[in-house]
Design a protein around this motif. Structure first.
Motif, PDB file in Angstrom:
ATOM      1  N   VAL A   1      80.404  33.989  68.714  1.00 40.65           N
ATOM      2  CA  VAL A   1      80.608  33.677  67.304  1.00 40.65           C
ATOM      3  C   VAL A   1      80.869  32.191  67.110  1.00 40.65           C
ATOM      4  N   THR A   2      81.679  31.626  67.986  1.00 36.36           N
ATOM      5  CA  THR A   2      82.131  30.242  67.797  1.00 36.36           C
ATOM      6  C   THR A   2      81.021  29.221  67.986  1.00 36.36           C
ATOM      7  N   ALA A   3      80.248  29.350  69.058  1.00 37.92           N
ATOM      8  CA  ALA A   3      79.256  28.320  69.378  1.00 37.92           C
ATOM      9  C   ALA A   3      78.249  28.094  68.246  1.00 37.92           C
ATOM     10  N   PRO A   4      77.677  29.146  67.646  1.00 38.34           N
ATOM     11  CA  PRO A   4      76.743  28.884  66.538  1.00 38.34           C
ATOM     12  C   PRO A   4      77.408  28.197  65.343  1.00 38.34           C
ATOM     13  N   LEU A   5      78.660  28.548  65.059  1.00 32.22           N
ATOM     14  CA  LEU A   5      79.352  27.919  63.940  1.00 32.22           C
ATOM     15  C   LEU A   5      79.638  26.447  64.223  1.00 32.22           C
ATOM     16  N   VAL A   6      80.021  26.164  65.472  1.00 38.16           N
ATOM     17  CA  VAL A   6      80.263  24.767  65.849  1.00 38.16           C
ATOM     18  C   VAL A   6      78.965  23.972  65.749  1.00 38.16           C
ATOM     19  N   ALA A   7      77.863  24.570  66.229  1.00 34.47           N
ATOM     20  CA  ALA A   7      76.563  23.891  66.141  1.00 34.47           C
ATOM     21  C   ALA A   7      76.176  23.639  64.691  1.00 34.47           C
ATOM     22  N   LEU A   8      76.428  24.633  63.824  1.00 34.22           N
ATOM     23  CA  LEU A   8      76.131  24.464  62.406  1.00 34.22           C
ATOM     24  C   LEU A   8      76.981  23.354  61.804  1.00 34.22           C
ATOM     25  N   GLY A   9      78.270  23.331  62.176  1.00 37.89           N
ATOM     26  CA  GLY A   9      79.151  22.291  61.663  1.00 37.89           C
ATOM     27  C   GLY A   9      78.719  20.908  62.090  1.00 37.89           C
TER      28      GLY A   9
ATOM     29  N   ILE B   1      75.620  19.911  60.036  1.00 44.21           N
ATOM     30  CA  ILE B   1      76.009  19.485  58.687  1.00 44.21           C
ATOM     31  C   ILE B   1      76.685  18.121  58.746  1.00 44.21           C
ATOM     32  N   GLY B   2      77.532  17.937  59.776  1.00 47.81           N
ATOM     33  CA  GLY B   2      78.237  16.669  59.920  1.00 47.81           C
ATOM     34  C   GLY B   2      77.296  15.508  60.155  1.00 47.81           C
ATOM     35  N   ARG B   3      76.259  15.743  60.965  1.00 49.08           N
ATOM     36  CA  ARG B   3      75.292  14.670  61.197  1.00 49.08           C
ATOM     37  C   ARG B   3      74.579  14.281  59.910  1.00 49.08           C
ATOM     38  N   GLY B   4      74.340  15.298  59.072  1.00 49.15           N
ATOM     39  CA  GLY B   4      73.691  15.012  57.794  1.00 49.15           C
ATOM     40  C   GLY B   4      74.579  14.159  56.888  1.00 49.15           C
ATOM     41  N   ARG B   5      75.881  14.278  57.107  1.00 53.67           N
ATOM     42  CA  ARG B   5      76.835  13.504  56.271  1.00 53.67           C
ATOM     43  C   ARG B   5      77.356  12.271  56.995  1.00 53.67           C
ATOM     44  N   GLY B   6      76.891  12.093  58.231  1.00 50.69           N
ATOM     45  CA  GLY B   6      77.358  10.945  58.999  1.00 50.69           C
ATOM     46  C   GLY B   6      78.710  11.144  59.635  1.00 50.69           C
TER      47      GLY B   6
END
Length: 454
Positions: free
Chosen positions: A431-439, A442-447
């Protein structure tokens, strides 16, 4: 190669859990056996011709006895199989036999601090009105009786323990030294001592207060009749799983002892962590998450059984889904064995559901609420009422996300093993790894780099 955000090598093995899976399982077996005895007690009375009422044992004291049924097997397994008392983390040296005279003054100072702590907690219980109404009355009766043996037994226990402790001048000693004003004391030790005892006093009374209700329901449930009623059967199984959670969790608050390596190493030092946790429990959540409260998400939302009524297949499937969620929630508590409690660091759990997500109880609990209430389906009030419910439940889920983050911050600060576990889960947790990857995406998109708690 290292994950610079988490400080652990890629590919590192999952750290070993501080509690073996068997501890919780033997406690669960003991509790289920006791529930079976309580349900079958009339048959025992008849079979052995006992001069006792032929009634099921469904009262509050039967629920209280369930703590022994669950706790004793866990204690025995922990000591005789896992040998937790031999671990360095207990702070004890069993080969050390200090002379009683050398530690007696330390013990008396510690007892002063401990008894004063209990007296202050008792005074709060007496003054706070909510402890003298509703379910809390049972807890106050039990604690009022328990205080006498606690005071009496604390004397030999502390005298015996201090002779074997590496550092007998713990938080209780420092608080006693502060009260007696005879020796130098450490302010931080006293704060740590009070964090631990506020947690035990607040949550211990709450857990005891909710023991009887669910236990009575489970002992008296007619599972034969419920088998033909999918929705009712699911509700009965959910009630059983909540009883398991409450019983095992209460044992965790009671058995905070160094010889069992289940003592509180530290209470959460972050104010945000305390606020997030206390918002979820009475009396703080009165008017907030209670019926009619600010975050009541079930207004004109009658829930899943209402909307699925008349369709046995859907009732069975949806009810089964919620039983699974509740089972995960209970499993998360069982995995702690003797160490469950809020706002504390008492070791690191890496097995059971914690192998898949860092916060299995919170994930399961929030999914259960969304699935049970279906807040977006209302009987009146239209789309605006549905929107209010969805926003309210979203805020409740947000509070649990906040709790998760503050708990992680506490454990990351305290234990290198948890830092390794945190890093492993970010890479391998189902559960955790996909959420961390998603975060991170998203973070890279926001810098920036985001690492959401699941």
């Amino acid at each position: 190669m290292r994950d610079t955000a988490l400080g652990a090598p890629n590919g590192a093995a999952l750290p070993a859990s501080d509690v073996s899976a068997a501890v919780g399982l033997v406690g669960l077996a003991g509790l289920l056996a006791w529930i079976a005895i309580c349900r079958s007690f009339p048959e025992f009375v008849g079979a052995f011709d006992l001069a006792l009422p032929a009634e099921r044992l469904d009262g509050p004291y039967a629920a209280l006895t369930g703590l022994i049924a669950a706790g004793l097997p866990m204690v025995l397994w922990s000591v005789f199989v896992d040998k937790v008392h031999t671990r360095d983390s207990t702070g004890l040296d069993w080969n050390k036999r200090a002379e009683g005279q050398s530690t007696r003054a330390i013990s008396f100072t510690k007892l002063t601090g401990l008894w004063a702590t209990w007296a202050i907690i008792a005074a709060v219980y007496c003054i706070a009105r909510w402890y003298w109404e509703g379910n809390y009355l049972f807890a106050m009766q039990i604690l009022g009786v328990a205080i006498v043996p606690m005071v009496v037994l604390s004397v030999p226990y502390i005298l015996w323990l201090d002779r074997r402790m590496f550092q007998p001048r713990d938080g209780a000693w420092h608080f006693g030294a502060f009260l007696l004003a005879r020796e130098p004391w450490d302010r931080e030790k006293i704060i740590g001592h009070w964090r631990a005892w506020i947690i035990k006093g607040f949550f211990g009374a709450f857990m005891i207060s909710i023991l009887p209700g669910g236990f009575t329901q489970v002992v008296n449930a007619d599972f034969g009749l419920l088998a033909s009623q999918p929705g009712a059967l699911a509700s009965a199984l959910i009630a059983l799983l909540f009883v398991i959670d409450v019983q095992i969790g209460t044992v965790g608050y009671i058995t905070t002892m160094r010889p069992l390596d289940s003592h509180i190493r530290s209470g959460n030092p972050f104010l945000a962590g305390w606020l997030a946790a206390l918002l979820c429990y009475p009396p703080v959540n009165y008017g907030l998450m209670s019926a009619g409260g600010l975050l009541d998400y079930e207004i004109n939302a009658p829930g899943w059984q209402h909307w699925l009524a008349g369709n046995s297949m859907l009732l069975s499937l949806w009810g089964g889904w919620m039983v699974v969620l509740t089972a995960v929630y209970a499993w998360a508590t069982v995995a702690f064995g003797l160490r469950f409690s809020n706002l504390t660091y008492r070791g690191v759990i890496t097995n059971g559901p914690y192998r898949f997500t860092r916060h299995p109880a919170y994930v399961a609990k929030n999914l259960f609420w969304w699935s049970a209430s279906l807040p977006f389906l209302v009987t009146s009030g239209g789309p605006m009422e549905a929107l209010r419910n969805v926003v309210a439940l979203s805020l409740v889920s947000g509070i649990y996300y906040w709790r998760a983050r503050t708990e992680e911050a506490h454990l990351l600060r305290e234990d290198a093993k948890y830092r390794e576990y945190h890093a492993w889960m970010a890479q391998h947790g189902v559960v955790t790894a996909p959420l961390v990857a998603l975060g991170r995406a998203i973070g890279r998109g926001r810098g920036e780099v985001l690492q959401p708690a699941e």
